[in-house]
Design an enzyme around this catalytic site. Structure first.
Site, short mmCIF file in Angstrom:
data_model
loop_
_atom_site.label_atom_id
_atom_site.label_comp_id
_atom_site.label_asym_id
_atom_site.label_seq_id
_atom_site.Cartn_x
_atom_site.Cartn_y
_atom_site.Cartn_z
CB SER A 175 -5.61 5.31 0.11
OG SER A 175 -5.43 3.91 0.07
CB SER A 176 -11.06 3.00 -0.01
OG SER A 176 -11.58 3.86 -1.00
NE ARG A 177 -13.61 1.33 6.68
CZ ARG A 177 -14.54 0.40 6.48
NH1 ARG A 177 -14.28 -0.87 6.77
NH2 ARG A 177 -15.72 0.72 5.99
NE ARG A 231 -4.04 1.95 2.30
CZ ARG A 231 -4.76 2.42 3.32
NH1 ARG A 231 -4.39 2.11 4.56
NH2 ARG A 231 -5.81 3.20 3.11
#
Length: 369
Positions: A95-97, A39
Site C-alpha cells: 500500500s503506497s505512501r 485505509r
C-alpha cells in the site's frame, strides 16, 4: 472486512489527512475522497521490516496495527521468498505512501466523467480513492495476481465501491474496457507499454514511474500526453520521484538484475577521465541508463560497477582506474553519456523528456529535437 469502530479510526484518518502538505489536498474533490475512504479496510495487515529478523506480520489483533496503517508510510502487504537469493524476501504488493498517492492522483488531473485505468490493483485502496472521486463505473483496475484481485474485489465491494477489476498482465492494459482518459500505474516500468498509449484517447494522460530494474535508484515519475497520431510525449517534472516496485510479468520471478560472474583474468585495464563518483548525480546515472536501458549501476566498496545481461561488466575506482570485460565496454558507454550530460548543462532527472510510440520509447536530454 476488518470491523473497527469509526471512533477509533476516524481521528487517525483525519490526523493523517491534516499532516499531509496543503498542496496535495488542495483539490476539494480529492480531499473528500481521501477523508472518506478508510485505509484500514484495505490494509488488514502489513509486514514490519524494522526488526533485525525476518519480516513480521502485523495484523488487526496486534497492538499498534491501526496506528501503523494511518501513517504516511508505504506498507508491504505481500511477500514471497526470493527465488534467486535464498534467505531473502521479495515484496510483491504494498500500500503506497498516502502522500505519494495523493500527489499522483492530483497529477493525473481527472475531470468528472473521465474513465481511468489503474495498472496494479494491489490492496485496492487506490482503486477505492479513484472510485470515490469518479464513480466505480468509470474505473478499471488490473493486476497480474489472482489472489490480489479477488481480495481487492471483496474489500472494494465491502467499502461500497464497484470498479471493474481485471486479472491479467498490466502491460497489456485492459483492451476490452478501453478507451480511457487517464492511465495510472502503481508499479514501475523500464519501458512504457505501448498498449497503454493505444488505449488512451488523444489528449489523455499516462502517469507511470519509469525506473531501471537493474538500478532501482535510477528513475522518476513520468507524465505523458497522448497525441492523435498514436504517440505520447511528456517529462519527469512530477514532484514525487516514485520508487515503486517493478512490474511483474511472471508471478514466480521478480523483475531484478544481478551482476554476472566476474573473472578478473578476462578484464582489460585502462584509465578514464571519469571515476566512480561521476555517476553519483541522479541526472548523470539517469542519462547513462537512458542510453543503455539494460544496464545495472551499483558499487563494489568504493568502486562503481556496471553490468548488463549479456555478461558485460566494468568497474572504475575514484581516480578512474577501469576494468572492463564482456562483449561491450560499458565504461566507454558511461564516458559517452557523461560527455553528453555535461554538454547539456548537467540536467537533473526532472529535466529529461520522454516519447513513446509504436516503435518504442526514447528518453531525451532537454532541448533535443
Amino acid at each position: 472486512m476488518t470491523n473497527v469502530p469509526r471512533a477509533r479510526w476516524g481521528p487517525l484518518l483525519e490526523r493523517l489527512a491534516d499532516d499531509l502538505t496543503p498542496e496535495p489536498l488542495s483539490d476539494p474533490a480529492w480531499e473528500r475522497a481521501f477523508r472518506e475512504v478508510p485505509r484500514h479496510l484495505f490494509v488488514p495487515g502489513y509486514y514490519d521490516e524494522t526488526a533485525d529478523r525476518d519480516p513480521t506480520w502485523v495484523g488487526a489483533e496486534d497492538p499498534g496495527w491501526l496506528e501503523g496503517v494511518y501513517t504516511d508510510d508505504s506498507l508491504i502487504t505481500q511477500l514471497r521468498r526470493h527465488p534467486q537469493a535464498p534467505g531473502s524476501w521479495w515484496p510483491t504488493s504494498s500500500s503506497s505512501r498516502p502522500s505519494l498517492m495523493v500527489a499522483m492522483l492530483h497529477a493525473l488531473d481527472v475531470r468528472d466523467g473521465h474513465r481511468v485505468l489503474e495498472v496494479g490493483t494491489g490492496s485496492g485502496y487506490n482503486a477505492a480513492l479513484l472510485s470515490a472521486r469518479l464513480g466505480g463505473e468509470n474505473v478499471t483496475t488490473v493486476d497480474i495476481g489472482p489472489a490480489l484481485t479477488s481480495t481487492a474485489c471483496r474489500r472494494l465491494a465491502g467499502a461500497g465501491h464497484l470498479p471493474t477489476v481485471v486479472t491479467g498482465d498490466g502491460a497489456e492494459g485492459a483492451p476490452g474496457h478501453a478507451p480511457f482518459d487517464r492511465v495510472i500505474a502503481t508499479h514501475s516500468v523500464e519501458q512504457v507499454p505501448y498498449a497503454w498509449i493505444a488505449q488512451t484517447r488523444p489528449g489523455g494522460l499516462v502517469l507511470v514511474d519509469v525506473r531501471s530494474v537493474g538500478t532501482p535508484r535510477v528513475g522518476h515519475l513520468a507524465r505523458l500526453e497522448v497525441h492523435g497520431d498514436g504517440t505520447a510525449s511528456g517529462g519527469f517534472s512530477v514532484s514525487e520521484p516514485g520508487f515503486f516496485m517493478p512490474a511483474r510479468h511472471d508471478l514466480a520471478v521478480p523483475q531484478r538484475r544481478f551482476p554476472p560472474p566476474m573473472d578478473l583474468r578476462d578484464a582489460v585495464e585502462r584509465s578514464s577521465e571519469i571515476g566512480a563518483r561521476a555517476l553519483d548525480p541522479p541526472g548523470a546515472a539517469f542519462r547513462l541508463w537512458a542510453e543503455v536501458p539494460d544496464i545495472g549501476i551499483t558499487s563494489m566498496g568504493r568502486a562503481a560497477l556496471l553490468f548488463t545481461p549479456d555478461g558485460a561488466w566494468a568497474t572504475a575506482d575514484e581516480v578512474g582506474r577501469v576494468r572492463t570485460s564482456g562483449p561491450r565496454d560499458l565504461w566507454a558507454l558511461a564516458e559517452k553519456a557523461q560527455n553528453e550530460w555535461e554538454a547539456a548543462g548537467r540536467p537533473g532527472v526532472e529535466e529529461h523528456l520522454i516519447e513513446v510510440g509504436p516503435q518504442g520509447q526514447r528518453i531525451m536530454l532537454p532541448g533535443t529535437p
